[in-house]
Design an enzyme around this catalytic site. Structure first.
Site, PDB file in Angstrom:
ATOM      1  CG  ASN A 162      70.614  40.553  38.220  1.00 40.73           C
ATOM      2  OD1 ASN A 162      69.700  39.999  37.700  1.00 40.73           O
ATOM      3  ND2 ASN A 162      70.117  41.349  39.279  1.00 40.73           N
TER       4      ASN A 162
ATOM      5  CG  HIS B 214      65.353  39.981  38.852  1.00 44.12           C
ATOM      6  ND1 HIS B 214      66.659  39.840  38.386  1.00 44.12           N
ATOM      7  CD2 HIS B 214      64.865  40.740  38.448  1.00 44.12           C
ATOM      8  CE1 HIS B 214      66.749  41.144  37.924  1.00 44.12           C
ATOM      9  NE2 HIS B 214      65.489  41.743  37.888  1.00 44.12           N
TER      10      HIS B 214
ATOM     11  CG  ASP C 134      62.372  44.595  37.481  1.00 44.25           C
ATOM     12  OD1 ASP C 134      62.907  43.838  37.899  1.00 44.25           O
ATOM     13  OD2 ASP C 134      62.885  45.727  37.555  1.00 44.25           O
TER      14      ASP C 134
HETATM   15 ZN   LIG Z   1      65.106  43.712  36.844  1.00 44.29          ZN
END
Ligand SMILES: [Zn+2]
Length: 448
Positions: A95, A63, A310
């Protein structure tokens, strides 16, 4: 002929073996791998002094934030963290603010990124409001779609099985993978409601809400709905034996299904929440020791395809909200993944072959990054150079990421990324960023 550069005295990871060699680079590609005497003349020569050279690592779950969430991370700091952590290509989750879920939002994001990035970046998109736009999103260069099943983020109604199936059919025709965050929204929300009504807001309450059943139910539902569609589902951060078994059983039938686990879920268990508190709040959450063992077993047996970081940076204050329901989920991971993995290799917990598979070869394969993921003549000169012997202590205050905290802070590790070459150019060298903002490439599907 005079090539751009030659790297001499490398110990390079080639087809499962470590070979003493030199590497010639021309116009961002690997021109030749061979003995030093076979190398063409070069404008620049670098002696790698027997350092280990791995194919440039690919993190398929990052991200990078920026835009409305630039206070957490931006393209420059996020890709600096990637370069410092030995990653030459990262795939950015959608996102964001705004959510990447249209041609416009994708195009804006790519344009902004191109001015700032230090490593290569590919982009996921969430589903657009109108399914037909998925075609244009792929033409624009998205490397895949991402679907969050735990909460409504994109334009596809996740409560509607029929809509999901139509979307899966559509994505199957576009020949890109669909990465899924498998937590069942209905079960998760009802768990949360009950706990909130009972005024529970501890880390234990969060763990209860994000139960094993929440993951298992979503995995089962996704596998069932996608069965007749031909879509390639890639399950992000699988954390349970039930989830992993369902995925493994489906793989055995020959269906195109892949999955990722994260180091956090392999190196910590729910027991560690007592010591670390809300810092270790993530979704899906940390699990019991039994579940952690099952993940390791799945990894050893080859059911796991990728090891994503992540990397999910937040402001530190967002990790210490007074109620657990307000805590932002996730942790930075780009600068700790490789040293931790190399330490596991040292401890014979993981083979180097498997590490390279999980961190480079398989991610390249899954996302169609055909010119990356392996050290071979003609491929992009993305190289991760590590000092396999170097011991050091993780110091989160020195992270290039804006998120300068980590549960691994203070851990002793062995194996350090020391040089990162992106498209033939040095991006990171011995502790410092040397690449220029914008020197990384926007990686577009089918046009690497
Ligand atoms: Zn993630």
């Amino acid at each position: 002929m005079i090539v751009d550069s030659v790297l001499t005295n490398a110990k390079a990871y080639l087809k499962g073996q470590i070979i003493d060699c030199s590497i010639a680079i021309e116009e961002g590609k690997i021109f030749k791998i061979g003995k030093e005497t076979q190398m063409p003349n070069a404008d620049q020569k670098t002696d790698l002094k027997s350092l280990l050279v791995l194919p440039g690592l690919i993190d398929e779950h990052v991200h990078l934030r920026d835009e409305g969430k630039a206070y957490k991370e931006d393209f420059q700091t996020g890709t600096a963290a990637a370069a410092a952590g030995g990653f030459t290509t990262v795939l950015d989750m959608p996102n964001n603010e705004p959510v990447t879920m249209s041609v416009d939002s994708l195009r804006n994001r790519m344009a902004l990124a191109q001015r700032k990035i230090l490593v290569n970046v590919g982009f996921y998109s969430e589903f657009p409001k109108k399914l037909a736009e998925t075609e244009d999103i792929v033409s624009e260069g998205a490397v895949g779609f991402k679907l969050f099943m735990g909460s409504q983020i994109g334009g596809l109604n996740i409560d509607d099985d029929e809509a999901l199936q139509d979307a899966f059919k559509k994505v199957a025709t576009l020949n890109v993978p669909l990465a899924v965050h498998a937590e069942d929204k209905a079960l998760l929300k009802s768990n949360e409601e009950k706990l909130k009504q009972a005024k529970k807001d501890s880390t234990a309450a969060f763990q209860q809400a994000h139960s094993e059943a929440v993951e298992a139910k979503a995995v089962e539902r996704l596998l069932r709905i996608s069965a007749p569609t031909g879509v390639h589902l890639h399950f992000c951060h699988v954390t349970t034996k039930e989830g992993l078994n369902a995925i493994a059983e489906t793989k055995k039938t020959g269906r195109k299904v892949t999955c990722e686990v994260t180091l956090n879920h392999l190196l910590f268990s729910a027991d560690d929440l007592e010591r670390y508190g809300q810092l270790l709040i993530m979704a899906p959450p940390l699990r019991s020791r039994d579940q952690v063992e099952a993940l390791w077993k799945g990894l050893d047996q080859g059911w796991v395809d990728a090891l994503g970081s992540d990397h999910a940076p937040h402001a530190l204050s967002e990790k210490s909200a007074s109620s657990v329901w307000d805590v932002k989920v996730g942790l930075p991971g780009l600068e700790t993944t490789l040293p931790l993995v190399l330490t596991l290799v040292r401890k014979n917990r993981l083979s180097l072959t498997r590490a390279v598979e999980l961190l480079a070869e398989k991610p390249a394969e899954i996302y169609g990054l055909n010119d990356r993921g392996r050290l071979e003549q003609g491929k992009n000169a993305d190289l991760t150079v590590v000092d396999f012997n170097r011991k050091f202590t993780v110091d989160a205050s020195k992270f290039k990421s804006k998120a300068k905290y980590s549960p691994y802070d203070g851990w002793e590790v062995q194996g350090k990324p020391v040089k990162t070459f992106v498209n033939g150019l040095l991006a990171f060298d011995e502790g410092g960023i040397v690449g220029k903002a914008g020197s990384g490439s926007v990686v577009r599907r089918g046009n690497p």
